[in-house]
Design an enzyme around this catalytic site. Structure first.
Site, PDB file in Angstrom:
ATOM      1  CD1 TRP A   1       8.515  28.165 -22.062  1.00 49.06           C
ATOM      2  CD2 TRP A   1       8.741  26.093 -21.291  1.00 49.06           C
ATOM      3  NE1 TRP A   1       9.839  27.987 -21.731  1.00 49.06           N
ATOM      4  CE2 TRP A   1      10.001  26.725 -21.250  1.00 49.06           C
ATOM      5  CE3 TRP A   1       8.627  24.778 -20.855  1.00 49.06           C
ATOM      6  CZ2 TRP A   1      11.143  26.070 -20.790  1.00 49.06           C
ATOM      7  CZ3 TRP A   1       9.775  24.148 -20.393  1.00 49.06           C
ATOM      8  CH2 TRP A   1      11.000  24.786 -20.369  1.00 49.06           C
TER       9      TRP A   1
ATOM     10  CD  GLN B   1      19.617   7.757 -13.713  1.00 51.39           C
ATOM     11  OE1 GLN B   1      19.074   8.034 -14.764  1.00 51.39           O
ATOM     12  NE2 GLN B   1      20.788   8.238 -13.384  1.00 51.39           N
ATOM     13  CG  PHE B   2      19.200   2.263  -8.143  1.00 48.31           C
ATOM     14  CD1 PHE B   2      19.873   2.437  -6.950  1.00 48.31           C
ATOM     15  CD2 PHE B   2      19.879   1.749  -9.231  1.00 48.31           C
ATOM     16  CE1 PHE B   2      21.218   2.109  -6.848  1.00 48.31           C
ATOM     17  CE2 PHE B   2      21.211   1.416  -9.144  1.00 48.31           C
ATOM     18  CZ  PHE B   2      21.893   1.594  -7.946  1.00 48.31           C
ATOM     19  CB  THR B   3      21.612   6.633  -9.198  1.00 48.92           C
ATOM     20  OG1 THR B   3      21.195   7.109 -10.468  1.00 48.92           O
ATOM     21  CG2 THR B   3      22.375   5.317  -9.345  1.00 48.92           C
TER      22      THR B   3
END
Length: 150
Positions: free
Chosen positions: A64, A80-82
């Site tokens: 990281w 991605q509206f979901t």
């Protein structure tokens, strides 16, 4: 605003059998826009996506250590509206918190434009289209980033 951010070895999106966006090493971003999102949320999310340290250093040590900018990685951005689907009641998701299609498209395009300012290779899906997304997740590393209007 919600973004599923995934560290990938590669990712691509196809529409009607045609590949319209494809990247190598970098980040796959699945983007959901809320009805309350403003430029402040977009700006915060752009900084987070570009500056989060999600990649190992060159020696393969700390997993990281580097951001997508530091490794000169690529980004695939898919609407991605979901991501705003609320499944707490009933058996069908509610999308009451999702932005209207026109507002969401405008915000999505603004988000992509702000990412382009980084100078990295940015690929996209097609807003509103039925898309197939292939993701070769690296790690796997998958995080949910969320920023609500204040």
């Amino acid at each position: 605003m919600r973004v599923i951010i995934q560290r990938v070895k590669s990712s691509q999106v196809t529409v009607n059998g045609e590949t319209i966006g494809k990247i190598g090493r970098g980040l796959n971003l699945l983007v959901g826009i809320a009805d309350t999102d403003t430029d402040a949320e977009l700006d915060w999310m752009v900084r987070k996506c570009l500056e989060l340290r999600l990649f190992p250093d060159e020696e393969g040590g700390d997993r990281w250590q580097k951001s997508v900018q530091e490794i000169n990685g690529e980004l695939l951005v898919v609407s991605q509206f979901t991501l705003y689907g609320d499944c707490r009641k009933g058996r069908r998701p509610s999308f009451d918190r999702s932005a209207s299609p026109q507002t969401a498209e405008d915000s999505y395009n603004s988000f992509v434009k702000k990412l382009h300012a980084s100078g990295l290779n940015i690929e996209t899906g097609k807003f509103g289209a039925m898309m197939q997304v292939s993701i070769e997740n690296d790690g796997p590393v998958t995080l949910l980033l969320e920023r609500e209007a204040t």
